[in-house]
Design an enzyme around this catalytic site. Structure first.
Site, mmCIF file in Angstrom:
data_model
loop_
_atom_site.group_PDB
_atom_site.id
_atom_site.type_symbol
_atom_site.label_atom_id
_atom_site.label_comp_id
_atom_site.label_asym_id
_atom_site.label_seq_id
_atom_site.Cartn_x
_atom_site.Cartn_y
_atom_site.Cartn_z
ATOM 1 N N ASP A 141 24.250 24.497 60.566
ATOM 2 C CA ASP A 141 25.637 24.083 60.732
ATOM 3 C C ASP A 141 26.392 25.027 61.674
ATOM 4 O O ASP A 141 26.213 26.242 61.643
ATOM 5 C CB ASP A 141 26.319 24.036 59.369
ATOM 6 C CG ASP A 141 25.631 23.054 58.442
ATOM 7 O OD1 ASP A 141 26.006 21.887 58.443
ATOM 8 O OD2 ASP A 141 24.694 23.473 57.745
ATOM 9 N N HIS A 169 44.376 21.318 51.034
ATOM 10 C CA HIS A 169 43.742 21.889 49.847
ATOM 11 C C HIS A 169 42.558 21.077 49.315
ATOM 12 O O HIS A 169 41.450 21.607 49.135
ATOM 13 C CB HIS A 169 44.796 22.067 48.752
ATOM 14 C CG HIS A 169 44.369 22.973 47.650
ATOM 15 N ND1 HIS A 169 43.800 22.518 46.485
ATOM 16 C CD2 HIS A 169 44.446 24.318 47.536
ATOM 17 C CE1 HIS A 169 43.548 23.543 45.697
ATOM 18 N NE2 HIS A 169 43.931 24.649 46.304
ATOM 19 N N ASP A 222 35.157 32.661 32.522
ATOM 20 C CA ASP A 222 33.726 32.642 32.211
ATOM 21 C C ASP A 222 32.857 33.259 33.293
ATOM 22 O O ASP A 222 31.781 33.779 33.005
ATOM 23 C CB ASP A 222 33.268 31.199 31.987
ATOM 24 C CG ASP A 222 33.928 30.564 30.790
ATOM 25 O OD1 ASP A 222 33.576 30.917 29.662
ATOM 26 O OD2 ASP A 222 34.821 29.720 30.998
ATOM 27 N N ILE A 230 30.251 22.978 58.516
ATOM 28 C CA ILE A 230 29.849 23.992 57.552
ATOM 29 C C ILE A 230 28.814 23.413 56.589
ATOM 30 O O ILE A 230 28.467 22.234 56.672
ATOM 31 C CB ILE A 230 31.074 24.504 56.768
ATOM 32 C CG1 ILE A 230 31.672 23.363 55.926
ATOM 33 C CG2 ILE A 230 32.124 25.092 57.708
ATOM 34 C CD1 ILE A 230 32.656 23.826 54.877
ATOM 35 N N ASP A 252 42.646 16.697 42.948
ATOM 36 C CA ASP A 252 43.342 17.642 43.819
ATOM 37 C C ASP A 252 44.410 16.915 44.631
ATOM 38 O O ASP A 252 44.962 15.901 44.192
ATOM 39 C CB ASP A 252 42.307 18.329 44.723
ATOM 40 C CG ASP A 252 42.682 19.761 45.042
ATOM 41 O OD1 ASP A 252 43.628 19.962 45.814
ATOM 42 O OD2 ASP A 252 42.024 20.674 44.507
ATOM 43 N N TYR A 305 42.323 25.584 28.287
ATOM 44 C CA TYR A 305 42.055 24.559 27.277
ATOM 45 C C TYR A 305 40.579 24.651 26.873
ATOM 46 O O TYR A 305 39.756 23.818 27.252
ATOM 47 C CB TYR A 305 42.340 23.158 27.832
ATOM 48 C CG TYR A 305 43.778 22.853 28.092
ATOM 49 C CD1 TYR A 305 44.750 23.034 27.113
ATOM 50 C CD2 TYR A 305 44.185 22.346 29.326
ATOM 51 C CE1 TYR A 305 46.087 22.736 27.350
ATOM 52 C CE2 TYR A 305 45.510 22.033 29.573
ATOM 53 C CZ TYR A 305 46.461 22.241 28.590
ATOM 54 O OH TYR A 305 47.773 21.943 28.830
ATOM 55 N N ASN A 331 23.267 19.732 59.028
ATOM 56 C CA ASN A 331 23.437 18.549 59.869
ATOM 57 C C ASN A 331 23.911 18.913 61.272
ATOM 58 O O ASN A 331 24.469 18.084 61.987
ATOM 59 C CB ASN A 331 24.417 17.570 59.216
ATOM 60 C CG ASN A 331 25.814 18.154 59.071
ATOM 61 O OD1 ASN A 331 26.013 19.355 59.178
ATOM 62 N ND2 ASN A 331 26.783 17.302 58.796
ATOM 63 N N SER A 370 41.241 28.926 43.698
ATOM 64 C CA SER A 370 40.959 27.538 44.104
ATOM 65 C C SER A 370 39.702 27.449 44.948
ATOM 66 O O SER A 370 38.974 26.458 44.902
ATOM 67 C CB SER A 370 42.130 26.980 44.919
ATOM 68 O OG SER A 370 43.238 26.710 44.122
#
Length: 694
Positions: free
Chosen positions: A39, A136, A281, A154, A72, A248, A150, A318
């Site tokens: 890429d 975003h 996590d 990227i 999103d 949550y 490809n 993000s």
């Protein structure tokens, strides 16, 4: 840059995206043996080396059957590095104004915009839009699953996946909780495997927590950003100041969401990243990230036009979150049977401990920093079954060898099923008939031999033999195998060859007759081709029958006691060459465990292979060989490369070279080889057998 809350009453969700200095990392040492993609901007993606993606790609680089819902700010679905990976709703017809699949959303071919309630989930450039708000969602999707290798743009952490765009944030990065709830439910109901949530807010919502719980119970993996705020220069402590949806996690320790914090180029927690013992996590790089941008040359902000398909350099949790989502897609593709808890364990136990570089946050940054190489290696080592083998036999006029070959045709084993002088060919099937979790090979003598069934183990040792029909019959016997009663042991299914009554007989592992019935009118003598598959997902196989030559191209479906439960024509009614049949889970619709029916002409006609569901709905079709070849196509199905999906294997019929080909469920050619000397042109039978568990 931080987005403000504009309405406390509606509990608006905020996303936090920080524009960092333009750090470019060139000359990063790379493993010379790794699968380095070609890429264009790959060298700007320094984080791929940090998370050991290159080495992982030697084992697994694509997850074509995994759907990642990116909830999103919208995704540019025609972006050159994303368009081939955008999710397609196969049940919906584009722009016809009808809810074809009955899911409550009209024309949702590529997802949904929950803000405007339209089927176009692209950014809008609405009033007061911001650069970050526009870009975003597209950026997040590209980090997880931009088309890799490809020669353009990227590479995503996974080079191929199904990206489901669900727009809940407007072009300023703001959105309502109610829209997120609807999007999560949409993702659950439409087959998403992973949900990426690269945003946070401060207000608790019972409705959103309940949506997260529904996803968790459905086995959908949610990956969420830990958030970007500064509290005394070190980000928010989520134990003291919880943010959502990352926190949550369930009231009883379920850990329903995988929370992702951000690290920098030297494996230290970024100043902006949140942290905490409970909600975080794992960590992943979250600074100076280069990725896909929104191309819209007629739009500008502060005189800066959107004239690039790629842009950088962005920072935030993000950006870290989709790296984890892409990594999970790779291991779920490797072993689709993995449950949420198993995937989370693999993810966390194979992360890289970097607490020595973060002594002030011991235990508050999850298990460690993402290491994709460790993850895929762990899954590879833990797979219970090795790659299956292709099994091949001559159709007739050659010795009766059964050959085991690899995916690429390398011979592993061969043995003779009948007397070496017999030239009538061998019909083959495989299945675990004794419940020992190892497939046996079931063979039926071809035309000219008695109706002789022989069953062999994987070393070619004879373990059972009997006659399926009258000993004097010489038309050959077709064979299949399937667990018809759900007891974990396959039955042996036989159909008489040309000249015999159109009779199906079912035998147990000892050769004892269990049941029998007629598949067609008793006067028909063209032979009966047989297969078996679980077409309705109830854990019990059905019997699939294709009419032999001389009849219309009928396919019939029976239960184990011979009750007809479905029938259709495989090809045009005027075709009289007979229908070969097979079954396998070759097209994965969401989490479906239902097998598909595969049909091909037995002789005459073009080499047309069709894939249909249990209701005869056409799902895919392709030509296995040159369209002019009319010698027929023998077919089988099984998971030959151990990717969790069955492949279709074809063998050229009489008149063709002994050419075996392997296709995926959509007809993409994966491998091809010659099973015998290229001069042999009498046709080859094909099948698949699971290798012995060690």
């Amino acid at each position: 840059m931080k987005f403000r809350k504009i309405n406390k009453f509606f509990s608006y969700i905020l996303i936090f995206v920080f524009l960092a200095n333009c750090w470019i990392f060139f000359g990063i040492p790379q493993d010379s043996l790794a699968a380095t993609p070609n890429d264009q901007y790959y060298k700007t993606q320094w984080y791929l080396d940090k998370i050991k993606a290159l080495s992982a790609w030697d084992i697994a680089s694509r997850s074509p059957h995994i759907t990642i819902a990116v909830i999103d700010s919208g995704i540019q679905i025609d972006h050159p590095d994303l368009k081939n990976n955008i999710w397609q709703n196969s049940g919906e017809i584009f722009n016809n104004g009808i809810d074809d699949d009955g899911n409550g959303f009209i024309d949702d071919v590529n997802g949904w915009d929950f803000i405007n309630n339209t089927p176009d989930p692209s950014p809008r450039f609405e009033k007061n839009f911001t650069e970050a708000g526009i870009i975003h969602g597209t950026l997040v999707a590209s980090i997880a699953a931009a088309s890799g290798n490809n020669a353009a743009g990227i590479a995503g952490v996974t080079w191929q996946a199904k990206i489901m765009p669900l727009r809940v944030l407007n072009d300023r990065g703001e959105g309502k909780v109610t829209d997120v709830v609807r999007a999560i439910d949409y993702a659950i109901n439409n087959g998403a495997d992973i949900i990426n949530l690269s945003f946070v807010g401060f207000n608790y919502s019972q409705g959103l927590e309940e949506a997260v719980t529904r996803a968790y119970k459905a086995g959908v993996i949610i990956v969420a950003a830990a958030g970007n705020e500064l509290e005394q220069g070190s980000g928010y402590n989520l134990d003291k100041n919880p943010m959502y949806p990352v926190c949550y996690d369930g009231k009883n320790g379920e850990n329903m969401i995988i929370g992702v914090a951000a690290t920098d180029a030297i494996d230290q927690k970024t100043a902006f990243s949140s942290y905490g013992f409970r909600c975080v996590d794992i960590m992943a790089p979250g600074v100076s990230v280069f990725g896909a941008s929104v191309y819209a040359p007629n739009q500008s902000i502060n005189k800066k036009f959107f004239t690039n398909y790629y842009d950088g350099y962005w920072s935030g949790t993000s950006m870290a979150t989709p790296m984890v989502a892409g990594a999970i897609a790779l291991i779920k593709e490797m072993n689709p049977e993995l449950k949420f808890d198993e995937i989370r364990k693999i993810l966390l136990s194979n992360s890289e401990n970097i607490y020595r570089l973060n002594p002030n946050f011991i235990g508050q940054l999850g298990a460690g920093r993402l290491n994709v190489k460790n993850m895929v290696e762990a899954v590879s080592k833990d797979m219970k079954l090795k790659s299956a083998s292709v099994i091949i036999s001559p159709q007739f006029d050659l010795d009766n060898r059964i050959k085991f070959t690899s995916f690429s045709g390398a011979e592993k084993l061969s043995f003779s099923a009948f007397d070496k002088n017999f030239r009538g060919g061998v019909n083959i099937a495989s299945g675990d008939i004794n419940g020992d979790e190892q497939d046996e090979i079931i063979t039926g003598a071809g035309a000219g031999g008695g109706p002789h069934i022989k069953v062999f183990d994987q070393q070619g040792k004879l373990i059972l033999q009997f006659f399926a029909f009258d000993k004097n019959f010489r038309g050959g016997v077709n064979v299949a195998s399937g667990d018809l009663d759900g007891d974990g042991k396959n039955e042996i299914i036989t159909g008489a060859g040309t000249g015999g009554l159109p009779q199906i007989k079912i035998f147990d592992r000892k050769g004892k007759l269990i049941d029998q019935f007629y598949a067609f009118d008793k006067s028909f003598r063209g032979g009966v081709n047989v297969a078996s598959g679980d077409l309705d997902g109830d854990g019990k196989n059905e019997i699939i029958v294709g009419a032999g030559g001389g009849s219309t191209p009928q396919v019939k479906i029976f239960n184990r006691v011979g009750k007809l439960i479905g029938q259709f024509y495989a090809f045009d009614k005027s075709f009289r060459g007979g229908v070969n049949v097979a079954a396998g889970n070759v097209i994965w619709a969401g989490r479906s465990t239902k097998d598909e029916i595969i049909v091909a002409p037995a002789k005459g006609g073009s080499p047309h292979v069709r894939v249909l569901d249990g209701h005869a709905k056409l799902l895919a079709q392709f030509y296995a060989y040159d369209k002019k070849f009319n010698g027929g196509v023998n077919i089988g199905a099984g998971d030959i490369n151990n990717d969790g999906m069955d492949e279709i294997i074809t063998g050229a019929g009489e008149g063709g070279s002994p050419h075996a080909r392997i296709f995926d469920g959509q007809g993409v050619l994966l491998s091809g080889f010659y099973a015998f000397d290229v001069k042999y042109n009498k046709g080859i039978r094909v099948g698949v057998i699971k290798n012995k568990v060690e």
